[in-house]
Design an enzyme around this catalytic site. Structure first.
Site, PDB file in Angstrom:
ATOM      1  N   CYS A 226      -9.223  -6.142   1.527  1.00  0.00           N
ATOM      2  CA  CYS A 226      -9.215  -4.715   1.860  1.00  0.00           C
ATOM      3  C   CYS A 226     -10.601  -4.093   1.769  1.00  0.00           C
ATOM      4  CB  CYS A 226      -8.258  -3.958   0.944  1.00  0.00           C
ATOM      5  SG  CYS A 226      -6.551  -4.520   1.122  1.00  0.00           S
TER       6      CYS A 226
ATOM      7  N   THR B 219      13.403   4.473  10.551  1.00  0.00           N
ATOM      8  CA  THR B 219      14.274   3.373  10.971  1.00  0.00           C
ATOM      9  C   THR B 219      13.823   2.081  10.310  1.00  0.00           C
ATOM     10  OG1 THR B 219      14.676   4.441  13.097  1.00  0.00           O
ATOM     11  CG2 THR B 219      15.154   2.082  12.941  1.00  0.00           C
TER      12      THR B 219
ATOM     13  N   THR C 142       0.833  -1.203   0.000  1.00  0.00           N
ATOM     14  CA  THR C 142       0.000   0.000   0.000  1.00  0.00           C
ATOM     15  C   THR C 142       0.867   1.252   0.000  1.00  0.00           C
ATOM     16  OG1 THR C 142      -1.932  -1.028   1.047  1.00  0.00           O
ATOM     17  CG2 THR C 142      -1.667   1.350   1.339  1.00  0.00           C
TER      18      THR C 142
ATOM     19  N   GLN D  61       0.510  -9.971  -6.153  1.00  0.00           N
ATOM     20  CA  GLN D  61      -0.039 -11.320  -6.233  1.00  0.00           C
ATOM     21  C   GLN D  61       0.774 -12.258  -7.111  1.00  0.00           C
ATOM     22  OE1 GLN D  61      -2.469 -12.550  -4.454  1.00  0.00           O
ATOM     23  NE2 GLN D  61      -3.347 -10.690  -3.569  1.00  0.00           N
TER      24      GLN D  61
ATOM     25  N   HIS E 260       3.863 -10.313   2.897  1.00  0.00           N
ATOM     26  CA  HIS E 260       2.933 -11.277   3.500  1.00  0.00           C
ATOM     27  C   HIS E 260       2.110 -12.040   2.473  1.00  0.00           C
ATOM     28  CE1 HIS E 260      -1.141  -9.262   3.353  1.00  0.00           C
ATOM     29  NE2 HIS E 260      -0.368  -8.221   3.094  1.00  0.00           N
TER      30      HIS E 260
END
Length: 400
Positions: A350, A259, A85, A201, A223
């Site tokens: 989503c 960071t 995103t 994907q 993920h």
């Protein structure tokens, strides 16, 4: 009351929403999650000059090199982000802003910036584009054909001299269609426009070579391929105009401050490495499971395939199936299947809580009534044929 289920018997078929964490990723991240002083061996701030900091930096750069190699990029072309995103937002805002300034520097002023996107993009692309549209940008939305494909003819007709960016998703998360990115990117470049794609994907399922594709930017997520959540990457081709999206301490070669999540980066790289090692065997296996599901489900009265996916086709994701169930609501089907021990979805995670039919299905011309009966299955390397067989039987019982 929190829902409970037996993880040993539950069949998870929602891998397009998120894939289970791979063992390889978990093991790679283990040293970073060890409490106490041992963690200093790799878990320090990668920007610090002391030995623990240098160790963290080395681990980060190793992960960067690995991810770059997996898509044919150079390490300095990889910007780690918090996910796809952020990568999508950074690409849309960063490239358009810099591209406009680049044109102004060579004396091209007074034009209305033009962006072209497909109407089946993820919300992470659609939303920033709509924001730019509200600022006065001209936006063209390309509609897919009946197969869910954006054709080069459509793009050719939409391109103008004012087009600065084209963004087309590589593999759609709902219907699985894979776009002709190489041809689309070349066409965009012919008029001086830059090209971005979200390959979230596709990573780990089919080979990706950014140089062969000719894209200027590509968004990726950990993920979806069995890495940890909260880490992604933006591939940005060298010398591509780009205005920094997140300002601060100048990390990521001053292209994305903050960071770095070294632990996540290491897990991301390990997951991709594992997926690529098994891809030659796993992708054909998943294609066979996909084709079996389409055959079996479409033979059930009242169930239709959302798109006609030819058996063995590599023009669609290997691990995704999308059907429409006549006269039933997705939510009812999903809850019944969940109670029977199967986790599926009605579309993109989503927008799972939205009451409106999927914008992807609307773009395909599916009626609102039909779209409300959408069911998406997606699976991966842990899914067995026995799981698929059990789901088919449970599905038949649930919809009758």
């Amino acid at each position: 009351m929190e829902p409970t289920f037996d993880a040993n018997t539950y069949v998870y078929l929602d891998w397009a929403a998120t894939a289970p964490l791979r063992e390889e990723a978990a093991q790679a991240m283990k040293p970073f999650n060890t409490p106490g002083t041992i963690n200093l061996a790799v878990g320090a701030n990668a920007n610090s000059l002391h030995s623990p900091g240098r160790a963290a930096f080395a681990a980060m750069e190793k992960a960067r090199h690995s991810l770059a190699q997996s898509i044919g990029a150079r390490p300095n072309e990889i910007i780690f982000t918090s996910g796809a995103t952020e990568a999508d937002n950074a690409a849309i805002f960063g490239i358009t802003s810099a591209a406009i300034e680049a044109r102004r520097k060579i004396g091209i002023c007074g034009f209305t910036p033009h962006i072209i996107v497909s109407s089946i993009e993820h919300a992470a692309v659609q939303s920033p584009v709509k924001r730019l549209q509200s600022f006065g940008f001209n936006v063209t939305y390309l509609e897919p054909n009946a197969e869910g494909i954006i054709t080069t003819d459509q793009l050719r007709l939409a391109l103008t001299e004012e087009t600065i960016l084209v963004s087309v998703i590589m593999g759609n998360a709902e219907i699985g269609s894979i776009q002709p990115i190489k041809d689309l990117a070349q066409m965009a470049h012919n008029v001086g426009a830059l090209f971005h794609t979200d390959a979230t994907q596709v990573l780990g399922k089919y080979p990706i070579d950014v140089n062969d594709l000719g894209v200027d930017a590509m968004s990726l997520s950990a993920h979806k391929v069995g890495g940890p959540k909260g880490i992604g990457a933006l591939y940005l081709r060298s010398r591509t105009p780009f205005d920094v999206f997140i300002l601060g301490g100048g990390q990521e070669n001053s292209l994305r401050s903050g960071t770095q999540n070294v632990c996540g980066m290491v897990g991301f790289a390990a997951a991709v490495e594992a997926a690529l090692r098994e891809m030659d065997q796993e992708t054909p296996r998943e294609i066979a499971l996909r084709d079996k599901l389409y055959r079996e489900l479409s033979s059930i009265p009242g169930v239709t395939c959302t798109v006609a996916v030819p058996e063995g086709s590599t023009n669609y994701l290997p691990n995704l199936v999308h059907v429409l169930v006549e006269g039933m609501e997705s939510e009812t089907i999903l809850l019944r299947l969940d109670a029977a021990g199967f986790g599926v979805s009605g579309g993109s995670a989503c927008s799972a809580k939205s009451l409106e039919p999927s914008h992807v299905l609307m773009a395909l011309g599916v009626s609102k009534d039909a779209a409300r009966g959408a069911v998406r299955l997606s699976f991966g390397h842990l899914t067995s044929e026995a799981d698929i067989d059990a789901f088919i039987e449970a599905f038949k019982e649930v919809i009758y």
